[in-house]
Enzyme design. Structure first.
Site, PDB file in Angstrom:
ATOM      1  N   TYR A 173       0.826  -1.202   0.000  1.00  0.00           N
ATOM      2  CA  TYR A 173       0.000   0.000   0.000  1.00  0.00           C
ATOM      3  C   TYR A 173       0.867   1.262   0.000  1.00  0.00           C
ATOM      4  O   TYR A 173       0.620   2.210  -0.763  1.00  0.00           O
ATOM      5  CB  TYR A 173      -0.914  -0.036   1.225  1.00  0.00           C
ATOM      6  CG  TYR A 173      -1.794   1.164   1.436  1.00  0.00           C
ATOM      7  CD1 TYR A 173      -2.892   1.396   0.621  1.00  0.00           C
ATOM      8  CD2 TYR A 173      -1.545   2.049   2.484  1.00  0.00           C
ATOM      9  CE1 TYR A 173      -3.726   2.487   0.840  1.00  0.00           C
ATOM     10  CE2 TYR A 173      -2.365   3.140   2.711  1.00  0.00           C
ATOM     11  CZ  TYR A 173      -3.449   3.358   1.882  1.00  0.00           C
ATOM     12  OH  TYR A 173      -4.266   4.441   2.100  1.00  0.00           O
ATOM     13  N   LYS A 177       0.980   4.132  -2.888  1.00  0.00           N
ATOM     14  CA  LYS A 177       0.627   5.510  -2.581  1.00  0.00           C
ATOM     15  C   LYS A 177       1.785   6.472  -2.823  1.00  0.00           C
ATOM     16  O   LYS A 177       1.568   7.635  -3.201  1.00  0.00           O
ATOM     17  CB  LYS A 177       0.139   5.615  -1.130  1.00  0.00           C
ATOM     18  CG  LYS A 177      -1.219   4.946  -0.890  1.00  0.00           C
ATOM     19  CD  LYS A 177      -2.290   5.490  -1.813  1.00  0.00           C
ATOM     20  CE  LYS A 177      -3.683   5.076  -1.412  1.00  0.00           C
ATOM     21  NZ  LYS A 177      -4.705   5.544  -2.382  1.00  0.00           N
TER      22      LYS A 177
END
Length: 305
Positions: A173, A177
Site C-alpha cells: 500500500y 501511494k
C-alpha cells in the site's frame, strides 16, 4: 442540493465512490452543483467480489437530493473500464471537468508474509487504477485543447500518509501511494499545456480501510461533538481542487483530516558535500555521517516503535 455552487455546471467522475471517502466526495461535489459519475466496482474491503449496489445507491441518493448523477460499475484498472468511465461522463452529461481518483483496498501483511498476489493486487488497484482513468481523461482533454477548446480541467489523486512516511505492515500500500505522488508530479508537468491541473491528497478518515488498522482512534464521538474522523471533513478540499476556483494550483500534495489542511513539502536538497573528484568508500562514509549529523531527523514510519 444545497451549497455555494462552486462547481455549478461542471461534471466530475469519482472512482471508489460507493462508500467512505469516495461517497463523501461524490455527495459534496453534487451539493456544490456538479453532475457526478459515481464509479464503484462494489468489492469487499480486500477487493473480493463485485456488486453494482454501492455505486447505484450513491447515484440514487444524489438524485433524491435534487442533483444529477449516473452510476458506473466498470473496473477502472482495465483499459476498457477506464475508457468507459470517461465515456459515461461524455455520453450522459456532455463533458468532463474533474476526475477524482479514489478507488482502493487493503491486503496488509508484514513484508516477509506478503505474497506476490497481494502485492500485485494492491499495486494494480491503487496505482494502475489511478493511471488508467488519468490517461483516458487526459487524452480527451488533450483532444479538446488541440481542437481549440482548452479545458479548465482538474484531477485529484488520493495518496496517503503511508505513501509519504511509510507504514509498518503496509509495504504494498505504501509503495502504491508513494507511486501516486510521483505520477501526480509528472502528470502536472505534462498536462499543464492542455489546461489540466493535477494535485494529490493524503487524507485521514474513518473508512472500511482504516477501521481495522486504526481501530483505537477511529471511534465515533458522542452526539453533538465534532467527528474528527468523518470522511466528510476531507471532501471540501476535494471540491475546491475540482473547481475552477483552484486555478493555478497544480503539482501539490495536501494532507487533510478533521479540521486540518497541510501543504506537504517533498524531497528537497539538504546538507551537501562536493569534493569535485571521486570519493573512496571510507571517505564517502565519513562524509555521509557528517551530512547526516547536520540534517534534520526524518519523521518515523507509521507503526514503527
Amino acid at each position: 442540493m444545497t451549497g455555494t455552487g462552486i462547481c455549478t455546471g461542471r461534471v466530475a467522475a469519482v472512482t471508489g465512490a460507493g462508500r467512505g471517502l469516495g461517497r463523501a466526495h461524490a455527495l459534496a461535489l453534487a451539493a456544490e452543483g456538479a453532475a457526478v459519475v459515481v464509479n464503484d466496482l462494489g468489492v469487499a474491503a480486500d477487493g473480493a467480489g463485485a456488486s453494482p449496489g454501492p455505486a447505484q445507491q450513491v447515484a440514487d441518493e444524489i438524485r433524491a437530493r435534487g442533483g444529477r448523477a449516473v452510476a458506473h460499475t466498470g473496473d477502472i484498472t482495465t483499459t476498457d473500464g477506464a475508457a468507459s468511465l470517461v465515456a459515461a461522463a461524455l455520453d450522459t452529461f456532455g463533458r468532463l471537468d474533474a476526475l477524482v481518483n479514489n478507488a482502493g483496498f487493503l491486503r496488509d501483511r508484514m513484508l516477509v508474509n506478503l505474497d506476490e498476489d497481494d502485492w500485485d493486487a494492491v499495486i494494480r488497484v491503487h496505482l494502475k487504477g489511478h493511471f488508467l482513468p488519468l490517461r483516458h481523461a487526459a487524452a480527451h482533454w488533450r483532444a479538446e485543447a488541440k481542437a481549440g477548446r482548452t479545458p479548465d480541467a482538474r484531477i485529484v489523486n488520493t495518496s496517503s500518509g503511508a505513501g509519504l512516511l511509510g507504514s509498518v505492515g503496509q509495504g504494498n500500500y505504501a509503495a502504491a501511494k508513494a507511486g501516486i505522488i510521483g505520477l501526480t508530479l509528472v502528470a502536472a508537468a505534462e498536462l499543464a499545456r492542455y489546461g489540466v491541473q493535477i494535485n494529490a491528497l493524503a487524507p485521514a478518515a474513518r473508512t472500511r480501510m482504516t477501521e481495522r488498522t486504526f481501530a483505537g482512534t477511529m471511534a465515533k464521538p458522542a452526539a453533538g461533538e465534532f467527528d474528527a474522523m468523518a470522511p466528510e471533513n476531507v471532501s471540501p478540499l476535494v471540491v475546491w481542487l475540482s473547481s475552477a476556483d483552484s486555478a493555478g494550483v497544480t503539482g501539490r500534495v495536501f494532507e487533510a483530516e478533521a479540521g486540518r489542511i497541510t501543504v506537504m513539502e517533498g524531497w528537497r536538497p539538504g546538507p551537501t558535500a562536493d569534493r569535485k573528484s571521486r570519493w573512496t568508500p571510507a571517505e564517502a562514509g565519513r562524509t555521509a555521517r557528517d551530512l547526516l549529523a547536520a540534517a534534520g531527523t526524518p519523521q518515523p514510519v507509521y507503526g514503527a516503535r
